[in-house]
Write an enzyme that holds these catalytic residues in place. Structure first.
Site, PDB file in Angstrom:
ATOM      1  N   GLY A  31       0.829  -1.197   0.000  1.00  0.00           N
ATOM      2  CA  GLY A  31       0.000   0.000   0.000  1.00  0.00           C
ATOM      3  C   GLY A  31       0.867   1.252   0.000  1.00  0.00           C
ATOM      4  O   GLY A  31       2.068   1.209   0.276  1.00  0.00           O
ATOM      5  N   CYS A  32       0.234   2.375  -0.303  1.00  0.00           N
ATOM      6  CA  CYS A  32       0.994   3.616  -0.445  1.00  0.00           C
ATOM      7  C   CYS A  32       1.468   4.119   0.921  1.00  0.00           C
ATOM      8  O   CYS A  32       2.655   4.411   1.104  1.00  0.00           O
ATOM      9  CB  CYS A  32       0.163   4.671  -1.169  1.00  0.00           C
ATOM     10  SG  CYS A  32      -1.514   4.890  -0.549  1.00  0.00           S
TER      11      CYS A  32
END
Lengths: 346, 346, 346, 346
Positions: free
Chosen positions: C148-149
């Site tokens: 995920g970012c």
């Protein structure tokens, strides 16, 4: 191949460095900034850090540059290149000037709009660096005058019509242009501060913007006769992008498909001009960070006018990207070498 | 005085509530939203919290509203007001409709651009709610059709010239307009998401935007003859503001000072129109949150054209602020009651 | 090499296509979008027009994809990949999943934060696709769970300290993160419309954002013990970029130069992590459109805390760029193939 | 009542003029700007045009101001007010200083963070102009030190907890604050140009921002003991707004409803503090152009921390709006006179 950049501390300098970073077989042998001489390049522009060449470069004074580059980009303010060009050419370098100094063919016109020209003897030799119109001449040029951003946007939008004599020139062409803030450069000015631009929109230099004579010169060359232009620039609250909405009357009826065919034919061998599908209105975000010029055409039956919409990235296609395209032509490389990226969207 | 708002869940509803919050002696007796009925108003619009009236209101279904307000604002999508107007008028309320339903005088024109009109018998009675042109009629009206945002921007810019027959109408008027995103309303659409708008600029509905007939109707009334208009809307990456750049040919020479004098005279008694000093290009930020329309004029000797620049806040002057100005006229109050705020700038 | 993209209609799909366009020897053999099947790719994403491969592609239904790609990117919403992975793997393809489906090692944790996992038997096999931590495993993986970012931003910022046991884990780590709007994807939601985001700033999911368990899992692996994290995401009015400000207490005194040396050593062979000079606060614009993670460190003597600032481009390094880095590792290519671009700034 | 503004050429001056324009019975008798003396006010700030008083004002040199105003706002840079205050007070005027000159009670602390204080004898007399804490003292003050923007945001967020001794002060309070660009004033600086801020986000003065001692002073007064604060400011690409995310450990368990009750009670008579409903995360757009401070509270069970989110408009509540609230208190007017507007949203 070795290239150098004089005046590397502005946004066109930064954009040149961004593009050249990925161009194969390219060595940036010097970057200059009189004011910031001595500064490590990646301290000045931290976004460039991590690139092996750039990590070693420092800003230099623009002196003793002879023999250090095959091609030199002049990314300085107007008025600088005309003082440097003669001696740089004599030293054997070929030049791509991103300023307005060598774009106008007439010294008198230059003197009227800018200041007394210091190297008028070079105006005849300099080649206007719009690849779609002057590809052959650019390839052989010693001195390329890289076009202005608004002119690039407008000339590409009108060239096919004017060359085919399809425009009713008895009325002025009307070009309503809107530009992002990088067009104003990296200098400090109240009008370019965030708080003056954000959530705001305005026109500026509503009459008599200095790009006008450059546009008129090229449009008139294309038409083979003088062209009258009403040009109005506006300031968009975005970093990059020019969109021009152009209002034209034709001198004969043309269908939409014929209109598009004219452009598709004219730009058949040009990698950077995208003729958009019927009904699609070009958006600046489609060309962000690229050398594309996107064109859309809209006939309006109720008024008889055609609306042509043209978008470019003002600092890439309208400045540094076009300069690299010219570098490619001057060195016999593929025209899009280092310029094949698609838009960073969103 | 009691007012109600039908369709209060959009941005024009929110803006009405913002303005009315500070208007003396004003009770908002109901707000409706079919979809959000039951929701406390300040939960729906948290920016309104802390206002004694609003803290008590809930969104209602638009039913049984008779006798609950002296004047009702209809802030609904096009097509709703024409179904509700007759019965609301019969119940004794006076109406200010912010949609397009009652702006066009011709049912046929409406049917062509929108859909079959459901209350064509009211078109003759409805008054076009532009105070500068219809002040007397608005004061007596039962049904006011609040002008569109683009039309407001353009009609105010051209009214003096057209009424004095100074415009060369043999050519189309050209209006290049740029609007903030609130103009598209609060509904969900891909084209209005942040990532599609930020750092982007585009034209839309390049030919045939539905505001065109409304603008042409009023410009033709002013001219006393049919007017041809080329109108192109664009989407700005800002919340609020319309700037229109208008290109006009006059049918006789007029000096700049005479030109300004015409406008100063025409709008001498209008508190909201500001004729800008010579050379100042109006900016949308100057009118943010206000009912002002700022006008600037630029003659271009090389083309013989005049450029008129007009800015308004599309959601205040172009919608809800103008609706409150109409409320003021309808109730005999000072025209700027509740509307004396200056721009929130920056 | 042939790659395919399932779920190509979102922003991570668009970013994958932007990056792959310039990756040598790469053929995108299919793009799918259940909802938009049949649409020409460049009609769907006009910014991709002009690329020879893309001009020929159409969106397909995600069916009959076996044998059409060596590596398949899954750029779908959470919950899709876990239904498709088994059969795709059986068909011989290797997978890079950009969703959260295979990031958590524990099916129970996944079930708690998301929904019942449909392919828990693959969780042990899947490799967390953070090159700096799992380079060898990624190279051999059949199934890569692309991070995920927010996790990418935080794990890279803390990994060296945690692995060296320098953090006082008796207190929670505090991570105050701010993300651009592309992090919310391309779906329609009121909270992502321009008018709700522009000139606004807010926190969201202030407690319990679903990236929390993913971050905690990896930080705990690094620390060799459970780590407690207070994580707060905020929404920035920008398209791209995450900046995380992290507050850490060390369990022993460390000088700034020693602190930097720890990071320089840990990331000595990693092309994408830039340890910034002392005193330089990383900016999101420095990494726009790139795979870089920039880190800056600030000791605060008055409180004894260290502030670590980490920036990435959420949709490039935080999603599609990292996915291409994983593609490079999986296919034995240089880790930065196709990813050597510098930031588009400004 | 007559008021004057010294240093009217900045954004706090402009915002004062915006607010005072609608305050009943208020005459702005002079505006000064040493650099722009002689300029008509509405030429300098075109957004103010159309206001009868302002149309007549010119910028003056800051000389011979005695007896021309009952209350004088000092909207100058730090370091100016301390040179002017004594003589202005002697002339009988009461002063509201928007700079930092009189906020710190200790001359030594001031000398350390700023420069040698020129009027230390006035520090004891000056009243810190936060109405919620010092209402009575402000009413009688000759010299009010208007609080800084970050301090306003943080002190209001923490005052109830600290006064009730609910905070675990053995650890530093952590305040992660994000501000719009007006906080940097109207001066020219590279870091405030549009192209450096748009589509960017960064922290600045990561350690040792000069607002720190002011915040610590007031928090310590409230706590009755020294408070340790870790404060990190960031620059948001918006014009107006501060959002602070504050991480606090309590020294005893408190339920959410009890927590809210503490704040509701503490601010029961304060018109500008809005305690938000449980779960609602305050947004800067909710307070744009207003004097509100919105507070939201989020307990995090996994870490034992409370997250407090505080938003204000930095230039209204954080500067000029608060100054007008102080004017109201000093003159016995209702505290919200001229300040009842709701947020301009969107």
């Amino acid at each position: 191949m070795k290239v150098g950049i004089i005046g590397a501390s502005g946004y066109t300098g930064l954009e040149l460095l961004r593009i050249l970073a990925n161009r194969p077989h390219t060595e940036v042998s010097f970057v200059t900034s009189r004011q910031d001489a001595g500064a490590p390049l990646t301290k000045f522009f931290p976004s460039l850090a991590g690139h092996p060449q750039y990590d070693r470069l420092k800003m230099e004074k623009p002196e003793d540059l002879a023999d250090r580059a095959d091609i030199i980009f002049l990314a300085t303010q107007h008025g600088v290149a005309m003082n440097l060009a003669s001696s740089l050419l004599e030293s054997g370098a070929r030049l791509i000037d991103l300023s307005a100094d060598f774009r106008l063919k007439s010294a008198e016109v230059f003197n009227h709009w800018y200041e007394e020209h210091k190297a008028p003897h070079l105006l005849a030799e300099s080649v206007y660096g719009l690849p779609e119109l002057y590809r052959q001449q650019i390839a052989r040029a010693r001195l390329v005058a890289n076009p202005g951003c608004y002119p690039t946007s407008l000339i590409l939008a009108l060239a096919p019509l004017l060359r085919l004599n399809l425009v009713d020139l008895s009325r002025p062409l009307i070009a309503d242009s809107k530009s992002g803030v990088t067009g104003a450069g990296r200098g400090l000015a109240r009008s370019n501060t965030f708080c003056e631009v954000q959530e705001n929109f305005k026109a500026y230099k509503v009459v008599g913007h200095r790009h006008t004579p450059e546009i008129v010169q090229e449009l008139s060359f294309l038409a083979g006769q003088p062209v009258t232009l009403s040009f109005t620039p506006h300031l968009l609250p975005i970093n990059r992008g020019i969109l021009s909405t152009i209002y034209v009357s034709l001198n004969q009826p043309v269908s939409v498909s014929a209109f598009r065919a004219i452009y598709l034919d004219f730009y058949a061998n040009d990698p950077y001009v995208r003729i958009r599908p019927e009904g699609y209105a070009p958006e600046t975000a489609d060309v962000r960070g690229t050398n594309f010029c996107d064109l859309g055409f809209f006939p309006e039956s109720s008024t008889g006018l055609w609306k042509i919409i043209s978008v470019i990235d003002n600092i890439c296609r309208g400045a540094s990207g076009q300069a690299v395209a010219n570098l490619n032509l001057m060195t016999g490389c593929p025209e899009d070498l280092g310029l094949t990226g698609l838009a960073l969207r969103p």
